[in-house]
Write a protein that holds these residues in place. Structure first.
Motif, mmCIF file in Angstrom:
data_model
loop_
_atom_site.group_PDB
_atom_site.id
_atom_site.type_symbol
_atom_site.label_atom_id
_atom_site.label_comp_id
_atom_site.label_asym_id
_atom_site.label_seq_id
_atom_site.Cartn_x
_atom_site.Cartn_y
_atom_site.Cartn_z
ATOM 1 N N ALA A 79 16.203 -18.473 2.112
ATOM 2 C CA ALA A 79 15.920 -18.998 0.773
ATOM 3 C C ALA A 79 14.840 -20.062 0.849
ATOM 4 C CB ALA A 79 17.197 -19.559 0.161
ATOM 5 N N VAL A 81 12.553 -20.434 3.224
ATOM 6 C CA VAL A 81 11.278 -19.803 3.556
ATOM 7 C C VAL A 81 10.658 -19.195 2.304
ATOM 8 C CG1 VAL A 81 10.170 -17.973 4.863
ATOM 9 C CG2 VAL A 81 11.915 -19.349 5.924
ATOM 10 N N THR A 82 11.492 -18.522 1.504
ATOM 11 C CA THR A 82 10.963 -17.914 0.282
ATOM 12 C C THR A 82 10.405 -18.976 -0.655
ATOM 13 O OG1 THR A 82 12.621 -16.196 0.504
ATOM 14 C CG2 THR A 82 11.542 -16.374 -1.618
ATOM 15 N N ALA A 83 11.153 -20.067 -0.813
ATOM 16 C CA ALA A 83 10.691 -21.131 -1.714
ATOM 17 C C ALA A 83 9.388 -21.735 -1.201
ATOM 18 C CB ALA A 83 11.770 -22.196 -1.832
ATOM 19 N N PHE A 85 7.230 -20.370 0.780
ATOM 20 C CA PHE A 85 6.170 -19.360 0.713
ATOM 21 C C PHE A 85 5.645 -19.250 -0.709
ATOM 22 C CE2 PHE A 85 4.186 -15.247 1.037
ATOM 23 C CZ PHE A 85 3.711 -15.234 2.337
ATOM 24 N N LEU B 173 5.026 -14.279 -5.117
ATOM 25 C CA LEU B 173 4.735 -14.428 -3.693
ATOM 26 C C LEU B 173 3.416 -13.724 -3.392
ATOM 27 C CD1 LEU B 173 8.268 -13.426 -2.443
ATOM 28 C CD2 LEU B 173 7.360 -15.719 -2.463
ATOM 29 N N TYR D 75 7.101 -11.727 5.342
ATOM 30 C CA TYR D 75 6.406 -13.001 5.471
ATOM 31 C C TYR D 75 5.467 -13.086 6.665
ATOM 32 C CZ TYR D 75 9.531 -14.635 1.903
ATOM 33 O OH TYR D 75 10.204 -14.774 0.730
ATOM 34 N N SER D 155 21.087 -20.731 -2.290
ATOM 35 C CA SER D 155 20.024 -19.843 -1.829
ATOM 36 C C SER D 155 19.469 -19.032 -2.991
ATOM 37 C CB SER D 155 20.535 -18.933 -0.707
ATOM 38 O OG SER D 155 21.701 -18.293 -1.103
ATOM 39 N N LEU D 158 17.115 -21.332 -4.891
ATOM 40 C CA LEU D 158 15.862 -21.526 -4.167
ATOM 41 C C LEU D 158 14.981 -20.293 -4.199
ATOM 42 C CD1 LEU D 158 16.811 -23.487 -0.948
ATOM 43 C CD2 LEU D 158 15.226 -24.188 -2.721
ATOM 44 N N ALA D 159 15.606 -19.134 -4.043
ATOM 45 C CA ALA D 159 14.801 -17.930 -3.793
ATOM 46 C C ALA D 159 14.428 -17.198 -5.071
ATOM 47 C CB ALA D 159 15.561 -16.992 -2.869
#
Lengths: 101, 402, 306, 186
Positions: A79, A81-83, A85, B173, D75, D155, D158-159
């Protein structure tokens, strides 16, 4: 198989994890290092249960808690890393060094 | 080895057939499907699954090159036949089996092929990575400016591939993108149609649809000189292809069988009832509705704006509605309804029905997942075997950025 | 009362697994063409011969290690699942946690299918691989809860105990929802019928789009083997194991397995593809509450009995 | 004897594949090397008669690694490792720390006089764990559950790129506008 051998295996896994966590640039790879360290803890927990106090559930519970911790770490890690990124287009630790003094 | 030889001969009794249809190859494809079904030959999903490559119709120069790429992707033992009309099909299939059984010739063929790593891009035209980003200027790579420590950059990947470019996606993204060419040959795909897509993950971000030049005069389905049931057969054919893609091979099989019996004799009384039964079965299927509902919605007024007529406009809805519309209209046609325009619709504002359908493809597939995009395209099913279509949509004509 | 089978039974069980695979493939072929069993008898063998002699394709810059490993592992996973199944009074591996074993082996498929799709280095197989993960996220919790129900009913994770608990009343009677959900999940991890999306025609073959020859054969055989393993597992979990009149218990196990297998195979012709993005919501919003209710019912039954 | 041989095999597999994680260039290989390491550790637990925990380790970790592979592909640039490059910083320092701590830990493992085994394992080891977490260790499990719940919520917050007002608009009763609709047509 003995307690000593299992603990050496645990330390080997733990230290490879340290190497990975310290040397990798990508956050995802750093997380893999952390996972490997916890993998060592799993072995140690199982070994202590089997060779020190098999009559008590403590070792088993420790292993279960570590597995839970690993999943929590992974979920939060992805989570974050996604934020990061999304916010900065970065997946490297060097680019997320806000806390470095 | 004698054992290999015997296995090859035994296996050749049931080869997998990959039909590659060029615009204008409709009668050849129909005949090939019919004969393959009579022999119990299964249809291949793609070149990797195929033993016999049947090229239906006459390929244009561009399509001939694509046929060669597909042929390269077929693993041996393999054989290739070219079907121009419906008459020569049984002989050609016999020849294909004989070629598969000819072990010395197959050995020779295998020995003459180069592995793909040595020869660069030899994969199938429609499903390979050789077309990843070839047209992007080198140096246009975002990673280069990112300062990656002691990373060394080497532009050329092994095998002549280029590194993926990046672009923002719908979740905010910036992720890798992949350029992929859908068509001109895919199973259950409008013959000769090409859709260039830009994918992120499996989501289509950009799409360009166009046709590769055809070499025939007019659509076989809309040929007024044909047998009376041709309109019904055309809709059943489209429905069968969509059902195939939707993963319901049993219903697709029924639809194809009905199509062939309609073409044989549309006036057989039982056929219309069977079509009605198929329609009822498809309408009842809950799993089909779950899969196709809300996909590629095209309300009637929007369709009119886009110049679309025919079943796609009359269906007034999503992929599922268009499938049901075909089955309903097939049944109506068998019961004597005349039907307006061609099987795909009428000419509106100087554009043929298929042209309008092709032009609508990018609007409908952008934002969809790759498999969903294929279902949407199959539910429009433009017919490129029309000279007007081929001439005017020969190059990327529609561009839209999502 | 379920005993550890001697070592020589292992090849026997593997042979049974493969024989049931052939039977399933024959049955499927018979349903496909509608030309009856006689016409279908040759089909699996022709298909196998064809793939054995076919060249193996390679693609540009593929990852042979992962690609080939993934292809083989479907079959390996199925064999490992079958190892803990009690056949009547015999089992190869009398695990105290057989139910968890099955679940762990099933999760290995996540990795197996994904690396098969990844290894080819091509767009379609990779999309298929990701589709499998999406599907797996949807069915996995359902499968876990469906597996827990009989274990809860018997108060044990050992399959032999679960089987023994059903003397007189099969669990399929008291936990029908769990049985149906289990069968759905078997279809899902076997990539069969409505759950064949990862290798679907809409992806040009998906994970299998670049595989030919032995690679394809292993995956296709693996699918049948997984169906067989799932069917064999349903018997001690829900259908009373080897219980039945006249015939010896081993035979009853096999007969019941064959019946469940036939049911699973036939599903392929009945349903259209359930696309993973649609199945996800169905599984989580409808499926999980249903199995949880089932578990509640089972718990109440267990409490009422004790 | 067989158990010892198996142990050595599994231990070497776990260590070797663990090290391979940081050595291979392909992200997919790195991820599944880590998975192999976990499976080997799970099998070691099976050798110690910890059937349930060993299988749970395999189950959880293979699942986790499969999901991780997706994030890797998302990523990481060059996830296939087709292009030679290295993504390290301070490799030598990290190696020194790692080897140093291994020496200390291994020496500790071999030299510390560990206590003798007390008691014997019960007949049903899984039952022991179950009674543990539902009995004397209940508090631990009670603490873990809100942590897990907080993880799920945290999570997701955040995501996820869009909240419910992005999905539904101001009126939360109307159907959501999602790029890809779910199966129930809500």
């Amino acid at each position: 198989m003995s307690l000593e051998l299992l603990l050496v295996l645990a330390s080997a896994l733990f230290c490879i994890g340290i190497y990975g966590a310290l040397s990798q640039q990508s956050i995802v790879m750093v997380m893999m290092g952390l996972e490997l360290m916890l993998n060592g803890v799993l072995v140690a927990g199982a070994a202590f249960w089997a060779y020190v106090s098999p009559s008590r559930p403590d070792g088993q519970v420790l292993v279960l808690v570590v597995i839970t911790a690993m999943t929590v770490e992974m979920a939060m890690g992805f989570a974050v890393v996604t934020a990061i990124f999304r916010a900065r287009d970065a997946d490297l630790t060097d680019q997320a060094a806000d806390l470095s003094g | 080895m004698a054992l290999t030889e015997r296995l090859v001969r035994f296996a050749a009794g049931r080869p997998h057939l990959l039909l590659v249809e060029c615009p204008g190859g409709t009668p050849a494809r129909l005949a090939a499907e019919r004969h393959a079904r009579a022999r119990g030959w299964p249809r291949a999903d793609g070149p990797a699954d195929a033993d016999v490559l049947a090229v239906c119709g006459a390929p244009s120069t561009e399509l001939a090159a694509a046929v060669e790429l597909t042929w390269d992707a077929v693993a041996g033992p393999r054989s290739r036949i070219s079907l121009r009309g419906g008459e020569d099909v049984p002989d050609a299939l016999e020849r294909a089996v004989a070629a598969l059984r000819d072990v010395p010739a197959q050995r020779l063929d295998a020995a003459g092929r180069t592995p793909p790593d040595a020869g660069g891009d030899t994969g199938a035209a429609e499903m390979d990575h050789g077309d990843m980003n070839m047209d992007d200027p080198p140096g246009d790579m975002d990673h280069a400016e990112m300062g990656h420590g002691d990373m060394d950059m080497d532009m050329d990947l092994p095998g002549g591939l280029a590194m993926a470019d990046r672009a923002p996606d719908r979740d905010g993204l910036r992720l890798d993108i992949l350029h992929l060419q859908l068509g001109p040959f895919l199973p259950a795909w409008p013959a000769g149609l090409v859709v260039d897509v830009t994918l992120q993950g499996d989501v289509v971000q950009e799409a360009y649809a166009y046709g590769w030049a055809a070499s025939t005069a007019s659509s076989w389905w809309d040929d007024a000189a044909g047998p009376p049931g041709r309109r019904a057969a055309a809709h059943l054919d489209s429905a069968a292809r969509l059902l195939q893609l939707a993963g319901w091979s049993a219903a697709a099989y029924t639809a194809r069988t009905l199509r062939d019996s309609v073409l044989d004799d549309a006036s057989t009384p039982g056929t219309a009832a069977q079509v009605a039964r198929l329609g009822a079965k498809v309408r009842r299927s809950r799993s089909l509705r779950w899969g196709l509902r809300d996909l590629g919605a095209l309300p009637a007024e929007r369709a009119v704006q886009l110049g679309i007529s025919g079943p796609a406009q009359r269906a007034d809805g999503d992929v599922h509605d268009r499938l049901l519309q075909w089955l309903t209209e097939a049944w109506a046609a068998l019961n004597g309804a005349a039907g307006r325009g061609g099987t795909r619709g009428e000419q509106v504002g100087g554009r043929t029905a298929s042209q309008a359908l092709i032009a609508a493809i990018p609007r409908l597939v952008i934002g969809q997942e790759l498999a969903g995009a294929r279902l949407i395209i199959a539910s429009l099913d433009p017919d490129l075997a029309d000279r007007d279509v081929a001439d005017t949509i020969a190059k990327p004509a529609v561009a839209q950025h999502g | 009362m379920v005993e550890q089978a001697p070592a020589w039974a292992a090849p026997l069980a593997l042979g049974l697994l493969l024989a049931l695979c052939v039977a399933a493939a024959t049955f499927d072929a018979a349903l496909a063409a509608g030309r009856g069993l006689a016409g279908a008898l040759r089909v699996p063998w022709q298909e196998a011969a064809r793939l054995v002699v076919q060249q193996r394709r390679t693609t540009v810059a593929n990852d042979p290690l992962l690609w080939r490993t993934g292809g083989v592992s479907l079959l390996v996973v199925a064999a490992l699942m079958v190892a803990v199944v009690p056949w009547g009074d015999w089992t190869l591996l009398d695990s105290a946690v057989g139910v968890v074993w099955f679940n762990a082996m099933d999760v290995l498929l996540w990795a197996a299918v994904w690396i098969t799709g990844w290894g080819a280095n091509s767009a379609w197989p990779l999309v298929g691989a990701h589709r499998f993960l999406a599907q797996a996220l949807s069915y996995e919790l359902l499968l876990m809860f469906a597996l827990i129900s009989p274990a809860l009913g018997a108060g044990s994770l050992r399959l032999a105990d679960v089987q023994a608990e059903q003397a007189g009343l099969w669990f399929v009677v008291t936990m029908p929802v769990a049985f149906v959900v289990f069968c759905v999940c078997v279809l899902a991890f076997s990539l069969w019928g409505p759950f064949a999306a990862p290798i679907g025609a809409d992806l040009g073959g998906g994970v299998l789009a670049e595989s030919s020859g032995v690679d394809r054969l292993l995956v296709l055989l693996g699918r049948y083997a997984l169906l067989v393993a799932g069917a064999a597992f349903a018997v001690p979990l829900f259908l009373g194991g080897g219980e039945g009149p006249l015939l010896p218990a081993v035979l009853w196990s096999v007969v019941k397995t064959v019946l469940v297998l036939g049911l699973l195979v036939a599903c392929r012709r009945r349903f259209a593809l359930l696309r993973p993005e649609r199945f996800a919501e169905l599984a989580w919003v409808v499926g999980i509450p249903l199995v949880l209710l089932q578990i509640l019912v089972v718990s109440l039954l267990v409490l009422g009995r004790s | 004897m067989v158990v010892d041989a198996l142990f050595w095999l599994l231990a070497l597999t776990a260590v070797a594949s663990g090290f391979a994680v940081f050595r291979v260039s392909s992200m997919a290989r790195a991820t599944f090397a880590l998975a192999v390491s976990f499976v080997a550790v799970g099998a070691v637990m099976l050798l110690l008669d910890l059937d349930y925990l060993g299988l749970i380790t395999v189950l959880m970790m293979v699942m986790e690694m499969s999901i991780m592979a997706v994030f890797m592909i998302m990523y990481m640039m060059n996830p296939g490792g087709l292009m030679p490059m290295s993504m390290y910083h301070n490799k030598a320092g990290a190696m020194t720390v790692a080897v140093g701590s291994f020496v200390v830990l291994a020496a500790g493992a071999l030299l510390v006089p560990w206590p003798e085994r007390e008691g014997v394992a019960p007949a049903d080891i899984t039952l022991q764990l179950g009674e543990g977490i539902m009995g004397s260790k209940m508090l631990v499990m009670l603490t873990i559950s809100p942590v897990l719940f907080a993880t799920i919520v945290g999570s997701l917050v955040l995501a996820a790129p869009r909240g419910r007002y992005d999905r539904f608009g101001d009126d939360l009763d109307q159907p959501a506008s999602d790029p890809v609709p779910g199966g129930l047509g809500r």
